[in-house]
Design a protein around this motif. Structure first.
Motif, PDB file in Angstrom:
ATOM      1  N   ILE A  88      -5.360   1.194   2.249  1.00  0.00           N
ATOM      2  CA  ILE A  88      -4.949  -0.186   2.500  1.00  0.00           C
ATOM      3  C   ILE A  88      -3.966  -0.249   3.664  1.00  0.00           C
ATOM      4  N   SER A  89      -2.933   0.579   3.602  1.00  0.00           N
ATOM      5  CA  SER A  89      -1.894   0.543   4.638  1.00  0.00           C
ATOM      6  C   SER A  89      -2.412   0.971   5.998  1.00  0.00           C
TER       7      SER A  89
ATOM      8  N   GLY B 298       0.815  -1.209   0.000  1.00  0.00           N
ATOM      9  CA  GLY B 298       0.000   0.000   0.000  1.00  0.00           C
ATOM     10  C   GLY B 298       0.848   1.256   0.000  1.00  0.00           C
TER      11      GLY B 298
ATOM     12  N   THR C 135      -5.907   5.138  -2.427  1.00  0.00           N
ATOM     13  CA  THR C 135      -6.258   3.722  -2.266  1.00  0.00           C
ATOM     14  C   THR C 135      -5.137   3.002  -1.533  1.00  0.00           C
ATOM     15  N   GLY C 136      -3.884   3.279  -1.921  1.00  0.00           N
ATOM     16  CA  GLY C 136      -2.749   2.708  -1.210  1.00  0.00           C
ATOM     17  C   GLY C 136      -2.720   3.130   0.244  1.00  0.00           C
TER      18      GLY C 136
END
Length: 257
Positions: free
Chosen positions: A47-48, A12, A43-44
């Protein structure tokens, strides 16, 4: 040994870093940048930060105590903010703090997880001891430690610039009036949780105060600044210290932002 979840977390950050650099590069060179890169960046981030939030808080609990603990967590705050930016009209400057965070996370993951797998380790420090990390990993660790605090200062000042940008954007009708309200609350939370943000707020206030205090400054400007100072005091719930007394010491590298 890194777990699959750890690799997803790092992935991410790499997605965020690469996509944000692509979008920011186009922005600073006055070229058209696809909003796809902007969406991919956040988006990354989602996620992270979702993985970090889950690890620190566990599964969501349907009670007020868990909600209060979650909202006080800085990773949750950045997750919520990332979701807000993901759903909003792109503002390139908002990517910079996330990009800086991801740079340090990506470099640390590379040093601790990837390099030992692909680079030869050094000789043991003592006879019969464990091999030492690769030389490149050592240099990377030194760079990260040396540049962490300056980078967090850049993040703090950038977040103040973002606040100014969305306030002006609301007045110019380029972003919603809700945006500066939400972001001001975020910066307020950072003021209490981050020594870097507190120092940035104080120094910015001192800089404006020195300019406004000049004899040639119009009285109306001074009156407006006095009103703004009062609003800042009520907003933060604290009285700004006198110039020279507000610069708090920075935490050691690796401390909480």
């Amino acid at each position: 040994m890194a777990t699959p979840q750890h690799y997803i977390w790092a992935g991410g950050h790499f997605v965020l870093l690469i996509s944000a650099l692509r979008y920011i590069l186009a922005w600073v060179t006055f070229k058209a940048a696809s909003s796809w890169w902007y969406k991919a960046s956040y988006t990354g981030a989602l996620i992270s930060y979702a993985i970090v939030c889950q690890k620190s808080l566990g599964a969501p609990q349907p009670n007020a105590a868990w909600a209060r603990r979650a909202l006080a967590d800085e990773n949750v705050q950045y997750f919520i903010l990332a979701f807000f930016w993901w759903t909003s009209k792109p503002i390139a400057l908002t990517l910079l703090p996330y990009t800086i965070f991801s740079l340090f996370h990506a470099l640390t993951f590379t040093r601790t997880t990837l390099m030992p797998q692909f680079l030869p380790q050094g000789p043991p420090a003592t006879a019969g001891g464990a091999p030492t990390p690769p030389q490149l990993a050592k240099k990377l660790q030194v760079w990260v430690k040396a540049n962490y605090d300056p980078a967090m200062k850049v993040v703090a000042y950038t977040e103040l610039l973002i606040l100014a940008r969305v306030v002006l954007g609301a007045l110019a009708l380029s972003n919603s009036f809700l945006t500066p309200i939400i972001y001001a609350h975020f910066v307020r939370m950072r003021y209490f949780q981050s020594v870097f943000t507190k120092d940035a707020v104080h120094r910015a206030a001192y800089s404006v105060d020195r300019y406004v205090s000049k004899p040639e400054t119009h009285p109306t400007v001074k009156q407006v600044w006095t009103t703004v100072q009062g609003l800042i005091g009520r907003w933060t719930g604290a009285t700004l210290p006198a110039p020279g007394a507000g610069a708090a010491p920075a935490p050691a590298a690796g401390a909480a932002r």
